[in-house]
Write a protein that holds these residues in place. Structure first.
Motif, short mmCIF file in Angstrom:
data_model
loop_
_atom_site.label_atom_id
_atom_site.label_comp_id
_atom_site.label_asym_id
_atom_site.label_seq_id
_atom_site.Cartn_x
_atom_site.Cartn_y
_atom_site.Cartn_z
N ASP A 30 0.47 4.43 -13.70
CA ASP A 30 0.18 5.60 -14.54
C ASP A 30 0.22 6.90 -13.75
O ASP A 30 0.32 7.99 -14.31
CB ASP A 30 -1.22 5.43 -15.15
N VAL A 31 0.07 6.79 -12.44
CA VAL A 31 0.11 7.95 -11.54
C VAL A 31 0.53 7.44 -10.16
O VAL A 31 0.27 6.27 -9.83
CB VAL A 31 -1.27 8.67 -11.52
N ILE A 32 1.22 8.29 -9.40
CA ILE A 32 1.74 7.85 -8.10
C ILE A 32 1.35 8.89 -7.04
O ILE A 32 1.57 10.10 -7.25
CB ILE A 32 3.29 7.72 -8.13
N ALA A 33 0.76 8.43 -5.94
CA ALA A 33 0.49 9.31 -4.80
C ALA A 33 1.51 8.96 -3.71
O ALA A 33 1.74 7.78 -3.44
CB ALA A 33 -0.93 9.11 -4.29
N VAL A 34 2.14 9.98 -3.12
CA VAL A 34 3.21 9.72 -2.15
C VAL A 34 3.01 10.55 -0.89
O VAL A 34 2.75 11.77 -0.98
CB VAL A 34 4.60 10.09 -2.74
N ARG A 35 3.14 9.91 0.25
CA ARG A 35 3.29 10.61 1.53
C ARG A 35 4.60 10.18 2.14
O ARG A 35 4.95 8.99 2.14
CB ARG A 35 2.14 10.30 2.48
N HIS A 36 5.33 11.16 2.68
CA HIS A 36 6.66 10.88 3.24
C HIS A 36 6.92 11.88 4.37
O HIS A 36 6.49 13.04 4.27
CB HIS A 36 7.72 11.02 2.13
N PRO A 37 7.62 11.47 5.44
CA PRO A 37 7.77 12.37 6.59
C PRO A 37 8.71 13.56 6.39
O PRO A 37 8.72 14.48 7.22
CB PRO A 37 8.30 11.45 7.70
#
Ligand code: CP
Length: 327
Positions: free
Chosen positions: A102-109
């Motif tokens: 339902d929701v997405i948290a993203v960390r990316h370099p």
């Protein structure tokens, strides 16, 4: 700003009213974040927590925040355990993950990667840090910390003097926090860094456009004096081409209790987004400050849970239903 259904990608999306709403909803989260009450307003909802770069606080606090509202969390940690390592695009990863969550948290370099990802998602995406660019939820929790700490000291009115010290070029938290503080006319900044690690022009332009005063220096002791808040950052060694280059700057600025007593004004609040680099060759914030009552770093991490709970409630449109779902 209408939050429901929105991605949270950059501080630039937020105006003063939106920020004040987030603070208000974060305050509403206090009984649930401190477990005085239980709330399952997100029962049945799923957070996909995709962390393609190392994290302790952001990843765990996103998950904790979602759990505290009754939701479930699915995670991918690291690039090699994801199909990005097989050449899948961020767009495809987003299209697929949006079917599961339902929701997405993203960390990316990579800078801009979370915005790229969001183009493939029809559920809200929250930026957990994209390279050296932005870390908007950290900025919101830092603002919430400043608000609470200075209010407790009765110093929340009038000019607020904030020194940011360290790797201001590569530290995404200081970029986002400075932009966020540009919404408040009573801020006066001091930016302290080696010249090669100075605050980017784009961020200084945001201060200029907001009409905020700032001074720039390499002088650590100057930066420590007469501040309400000192915000330290580590040298972001993972952003340098070589370790040798990062080593030129590690250990240049080290705050300890003796320097605090010698240079800082009474009640100066010390903040750091963490992790602090506690290795002897760096040590920008000494552990001998751990008992200083003005060291706010661990309170910051608690405020982070409340702010992330508020963001989930807002983007999922349940912020006014909390009391109906108490258990
Ligand atoms: N402040 C912060 O982003 O910490 P982590 O890298 O541990 O998530």
């Amino acid at each position: 700003m209408v939050f429901q259904g929105q991605h949270i990608l950059s501080i630039d999306q937020l105006d003063r009213d939106a920020v004040e709403r987030i603070i208000q909803v974060a305050d509403d989260m206090t009984p649930y974040a401190t477990r005085v009450k239980c709330c399952n307003v997100l029962d049945g909802a799923i957070l996909a927590n995709l962390f393609f770069e190392p994290s302790t606080r952001t990843r765990i606090s996103f998950g904790t925040a979602f759990n505290l509202l009754g939701g479930h969390v699915r995670e991918t940690v690291g690039m090699t355990t994801s199909s990005l390592s097989k050449g899948e695009s961020l767009y495809d990863t987003a299209r697929v993950t949006a079917n599961y969550a339902d929701v997405i948290a993203v960390r990316h370099p990579e800078i801009g990667s979370v915005a790229d990802f969001a183009r493939g998602s029809n559920v809200p995406v929250i930026n957990g840090g994209d390279g050296a660019n932005e870390h908007p939820t950290q900025a919101l929790l830092d603002l919430y910390t400043i608000h609470n700490e200075l209010e407790a000291l009765g110093k929340d009115k009038g000019t607020i003097k904030i020194a940011m010290i360290g790797d201001l070029k590569n530290g995404r938290t200081v970029h986002s926090l400075t932009r966020l503080l540009c919404l408040f006319p009573n801020i006066q900044f001091t930016f302290i860094s080696p010249q090669a690690l100075a605050m980017p022009d784009k961020v200084l332009e945001a201060c200029d456009n907001a009409g905020l005063n700032y001074s720039i220096s390499e002088d650590f002791h100057y930066g420590l004096k007469n501040q309400d808040v000192i915000y330290l950052t580590r040298v972001q060694e993972e952003r340098f081409t070589t370790q040798e280059e990062a080593n030129l700057y590690r250990g240049k600025y080290c705050l300890n209790q003796s320097l605090y007593q010698q240079y800082c004004a009474k009640d100066t609040i010390i903040m750091h987004p963490l992790p602090r680099d506690s290795r002897p060759e760096a040590n920008e914030l000494s552990e001998d400050m751990n008992d200083n009552p003005n060291l706010a770093i661990f309170r910051q991490t608690h405020y982070g849970v409340k702010v992330r709970m508020a963001l989930f409630a807002l983007v999922l449109g349940v912020e006014d239903k909390l009391s109906q779902f108490e258990k």
